[in-house]
Design an enzyme around this catalytic site. Structure first.
Site, PDB file in Angstrom:
ATOM      1  N   CYS A  24       0.825  -1.206   0.000  1.00  0.00           N
ATOM      2  CA  CYS A  24       0.000   0.000   0.000  1.00  0.00           C
ATOM      3  C   CYS A  24       0.857   1.253   0.000  1.00  0.00           C
ATOM      4  O   CYS A  24       2.016   1.226   0.370  1.00  0.00           O
ATOM      5  CB  CYS A  24      -0.889   0.026   1.237  1.00  0.00           C
ATOM      6  SG  CYS A  24      -1.892  -1.435   1.401  1.00  0.00           S
ATOM      7  N   GLY A  50       0.057  -0.208  -4.884  1.00  0.00           N
ATOM      8  CA  GLY A  50      -1.225  -0.871  -4.694  1.00  0.00           C
ATOM      9  C   GLY A  50      -2.185  -0.449  -5.772  1.00  0.00           C
ATOM     10  O   GLY A  50      -2.452   0.746  -5.919  1.00  0.00           O
TER      11      GLY A  50
END
Ligand code: AMP
Length: 495
Positions: A24, A50
């Site tokens: 992420c 991500g």
């Protein structure tokens, strides 16, 4: 009811699905006009971290607004009305691939909670290693989880704290979580950034015309026009509000151990992570690989895109031409990756194409940044041979990956990691190459201008060594449970 650990530990996935799974990226900005638009730009620069979903939460002085979408940042937040939909001067954002929790919209971040003391939005890069333990405890005490994401546990811990001030409540929550994380949180008065006690996941502080910005990587600062101020330190909490930036150290002091895989694969090459240019480190990996694992070849070809800097370094050190023998099509979306084997093969060919003008009749040395399961390498090697290469040699710019990750990087279990189950000679046969070589661990540290300290390694390199920098509580519990179940089953069989 006790939830099965297996159920919550990992998203359900096709074991042979090679769709790239990244971790992420987080971004936050305070006290700037059109904060959401800037956040969308920052997230766009972090898209490589991500690609499954993204979200923005902002505060307009009175209310919080959030939007969370599946898909790319540009599709979700590219519209001209963004700053009307998400108004205000403070915003945080998140782009994700789910390393924990299934891929449902309810798991997409930033997460938002209305607490006794006011609203809080939270975006998290990383993975908590004691989430399942915390979750069971919180559920037993009455918490109702809305998602399967480990980040939600942090909100519950803040909500349940008995401390009066928000920062004390946040600190109390942080002292209960374990693992690797970079967090950005937004309240009605503050933007907060936190990096885990070892600094496993990256987080940087930037400056945009005197206003503070937080981002996973410096490439996001570059895109929004902010200057790099410094890395948020390991175990540091930075608090940004109208009085400026304050720094807190809520954890006992430890030596930093940032994740070495950020340099191998995750971070964008134009980012500077923990003071080091990712591009330069990757090139040095290639240089060292050429010294450690030379071959008689005509041309060095990168597996695009992540193998490019290391292949350049290899070619320069070996004095052999560097050529783009494989061309990557950048317009292949996730939707093209279909579940059946034949369609998956087509998916790979749609993404990577052989450049016959470079490959035919040549002794080709391919450089990839890393080999995980080997699925990609098998297909690329076959493609290069079919394009007429006389010999195909493969080099991995990372040491053999033998151990899974628990800190927010998606890695399959050990039984699927090629190098964990085969010798280098076997790997050469499986992949169908004339020779195979991996960078050594010492070589990787050399590329980082470091000599590995065996007692206190300067980075976490557990992918290659199995030396995890923290205890892994959830895994220990899960393994304990498996043993218990096995014992119960053997008892039944015996009976
Ligand atoms: P594999 O086919 O599993 O061996 O995948 C190897 C390729 O995936 C390499 O070319 C890497 O660039 C890339 N890669 C390495 N680590 C990861 C990861 N955690 N998630 C997605 N892709 C990765």
């Amino acid at each position: 009811m006790t939830l099965s650990h297996d159920h919550w530990a990992q998203p359900q996935r096709d074991p042979d699905d090679d769709t790239p799974r990244l971790e992420c990226g987080v971004f936050g900005i305070f006290d700037v006009a059109e904060a959401s638009g800037i956040t969308a730009l920052g997230l766009h620069a972090l898209q490589h971290r991500g690609q499954e979903a993204c979200g923005i939460a902002c505060f307009d002085g009175q209310r919080f607004h959030t939007e969370r979408h599946m898909g790319y940042v540009g599709d979700a937040f590219g519209g001209g009305d963004l700053n009307k939909r998400l108004p205000g001067h403070h915003a945080i954002g998140h782009t994700r691939y789910s390393t924990a929790g299934g891929s449902f919209l309810r798991n997409v971040q930033p997460m938002f909670a209305d607490l006794e003391a006011g609203g809080i939005a939270l975006a998290h890069n990383g993975n908590l290693t004691n989430f399942l333990a915390l979750r069971e405890q919180l559920v037993a005490e009455g918490s109702i989880f809305q998602s399967t994401s480990d980040s939600e546990a942090i909100l519950h811990l803040i909500a349940r704290s008995r401390r009066a001030k928000f920062l004390d409540r946040f600190t109390e929550a942080l002292q209960q979580i374990e693992g690797g994380y970079a967090l950005v949180a937004l309240t009605n008065k503050k933007l907060v950034g936190v990096r885990d006690p070892l600094g496993i996941r990256p987080l940087v502080l930037g400056d945009l015309s005197g206003k503070s910005v937080l981002a996973s990587e410096t490439c996001a600062l570059d895109l929004v026009g902010a200057t790099f101020v410094r890395d948020v330190e390991h175990g540091e909490m930075v608090v940004i509000d109208e009085t400026g930036v304050r720094s807190f150290k809520p954890f006992p002091a430890q030596r930093a151990r940032p994740c070495i895989f950020e340099y191998v694969y995750f971070a964008r090459p134009d980012s500077v992570v923990n003071g080091r240019s990712v591009y330069n480190v990757r090139k040095r990996m290639g240089r060292r690989l050429a010294q450690e694992s030379p071959a008689d070849i005509d041309v060095v070809v990168p597996v695009p895109d992540s193998g490019v800097p290391a292949a350049l370094g290899f070619a320069q050190e070996a004095g052999v031409p560097f050529e783009m023998g494989i061309i990557r099509n950048h317009y292949v979306g996730r939707t093209f990756i279909q579940p059946t084997q034949g369609e998956r093969e087509l998916g790979v060919r749609m993404k990577l194409s052989p450049n016959r003008a470079v490959l035919a009749g040549k002794r080709v040395l391919l450089v990839d940044d890393s080999i995980v399961r080997g699925t990609n390498s098998v297909r690329v090697v076959r493609m290069v041979r079919e394009a007429g290469a006389k010999e195909v040699h493969l080099r991995s710019a990372s040491p053999p990956i033998m151990w899974p990750d628990y800190y927010g990087i998606d890695m399959p279990d050990r039984d699927k990691l090629l190098a964990a189950n085969h010798s280098v000679d076997e790997i050469a046969r499986i992949l169908g190459v004339d020779s195979m070589g991996y960078l050594s661990i010492d070589g990787l540290y050399w590329a980082m201008d470091a000599v590995r300290d065996p007692v206190n390694p300067q980075y976490t390199d557990h992918y290659f060594t199995g030396e995890y920098p923290t205890r892994l509580l959830d895994r220990e519990i899960a393994e304990g449970r498996n043993e218990l179940v096995e014992r119960q089953l053997s008892f039944l069989v015996d009976a």
